[in-house]
Enzyme design. Sequence first.
Site, PDB file in Angstrom:
ATOM      1  CD  GLU A  75      -3.091   0.921   0.473  1.00 29.55           C
ATOM      2  OE1 GLU A  75      -3.141  -0.081  -0.284  1.00 29.55           O
ATOM      3  OE2 GLU A  75      -3.970   1.790   0.527  1.00 29.55           O
ATOM      4  CG  ASP A  76       1.395   2.948   3.203  1.00 28.85           C
ATOM      5  OD1 ASP A  76       0.484   3.359   2.457  1.00 28.85           O
ATOM      6  OD2 ASP A  76       1.229   2.709   4.404  1.00 28.85           O
TER       7      ASP A  76
END
Length: 486
Positions: A75-76
């Site tokens: 996600e990051d």
Amino acid sequence: MTIDRIINKFLEKHPDEDPTMLRLAYDFAAEAHGGQLRKTGEPYIQHPLHTAYMLAEINADLPTIVTGLIHDVPEDTDYTFEDVEKNFGAEVATLVAGITKLGKIKYRGIERYRENLKKMFLAMSTDIRVIFVKFCDRLHNLRTLEGLPPSKQRRIAQETLEIYAPIAGMLGIWRLKWQMEDICFKYLYPQKFQELEQEYEVEKKAERNQYFQKIKSDLLPRLKDANIKYDLEVRFKHLYSIYLKMQRKDRKFDEIYDVFALRVVVPTIDDCYKVLGIVHTLWRPKPNRFKDYIAVPKPNGYRSLHTTIYGPENKAVEFQIRTQEMHDEAMYGLAAHWYYKSKSEKGMQPMWVKEIVEIQKEISDTSELIRNIKLDIFNDRIFVFSPKGDAFELPEYSTPIDLAYAIHTNIGNQATGAIINDRLGKLDQELKNGDLVEIITDKSRQHPNRDWLKFVKTKRARDRIKQFAKKGPLENIKRFIPGMNR
Ligand code: MN
């Protein structure tokens, strides 16, 4: 937090397993998050490390802890699911994908609540371990809330109290539930929290410790004589539960918390009964308070011996006596079952998860779904929503009048009707979890109706009604004249 602490924690419960994968996951995550900072200013890697450590504490298995370490990577960071799968295999990749899916919530207000709940149930029915990771992730986010603006703090705390904490309770992971609730309590009701903390943690603490010393000096030599290895802990009561009890029973702190509680954890079931015998010879047991949940476990599987005795100064003291396995099960619930059951049984799902899967097949409408999933997991609290999507927490069986006073005193005083889920409702109608409620007011109306006292459930509503009914003599006369007070 360091990876070595996590590995040591993991090896405590899994001494025969190879922890190499944990170190690899750490290296991968540290590299992926390299240079990133949390809102608190800490290096980002601390977040997955803490998440993983909490997972190790609840005895999670290796793939789950690995997932904790890398759960934010796709996600990051620049790394993808394919990278995760290539390095850690399909099982971990599926778990990580589950976490990422849970995080993506599109809606606001009541729709957000429903979507959130549905996703949690779906994740649970697919692989319960996703929920363990999500809980630990959330708990660490709560512990570091101070880095966020106040409005965001409140939203996260509210959402946790509405969705995460009740589900943790449903899964029997009490330790996580209590920790989450106390942090949310602190952010949502800061003043109440401080008052209680002061009373419980500061003023009463010395008194409590002194008393436990007395008990210990009687008990410990006897345990030693009997050659019983023990772990003795003063039972931790969490502040939010004291607060709820005070609200529900409308009582003062001293009346709620005047009971001393101790827990003895011993190696074997045999030892449990030996300790019980020692306790009962030292002090007089209170009649009818002895419960043998080892011979006859509670329906939810809970096992322990419970007894209350009259201790020094004739004060009541509760004892819980259990083995480590029973203790882990009581604290970590389903997560502990996961650990204690053999590998072949790990596909097991509790009955209610199976039911949810069945219900989901039949019902596509989310609000209908939530009504069908028995929301008694939400204990004795319900959450209702204003048309703007604000959530209000109320005791069970609350009515629109309770909600009106929870919103604002004037709304309560001027309430004349309610629209519940787009239908005209009554003011004394019992609200249900998830109801969308609009209060209809009449601005010309000045005073509440004393008859409301017959059905309101919250102290706040009761106090306000009494207060305004008391105000003038006219109001008191009015209620004797039929029809005048409507
Ligand atoms: Mn995270």
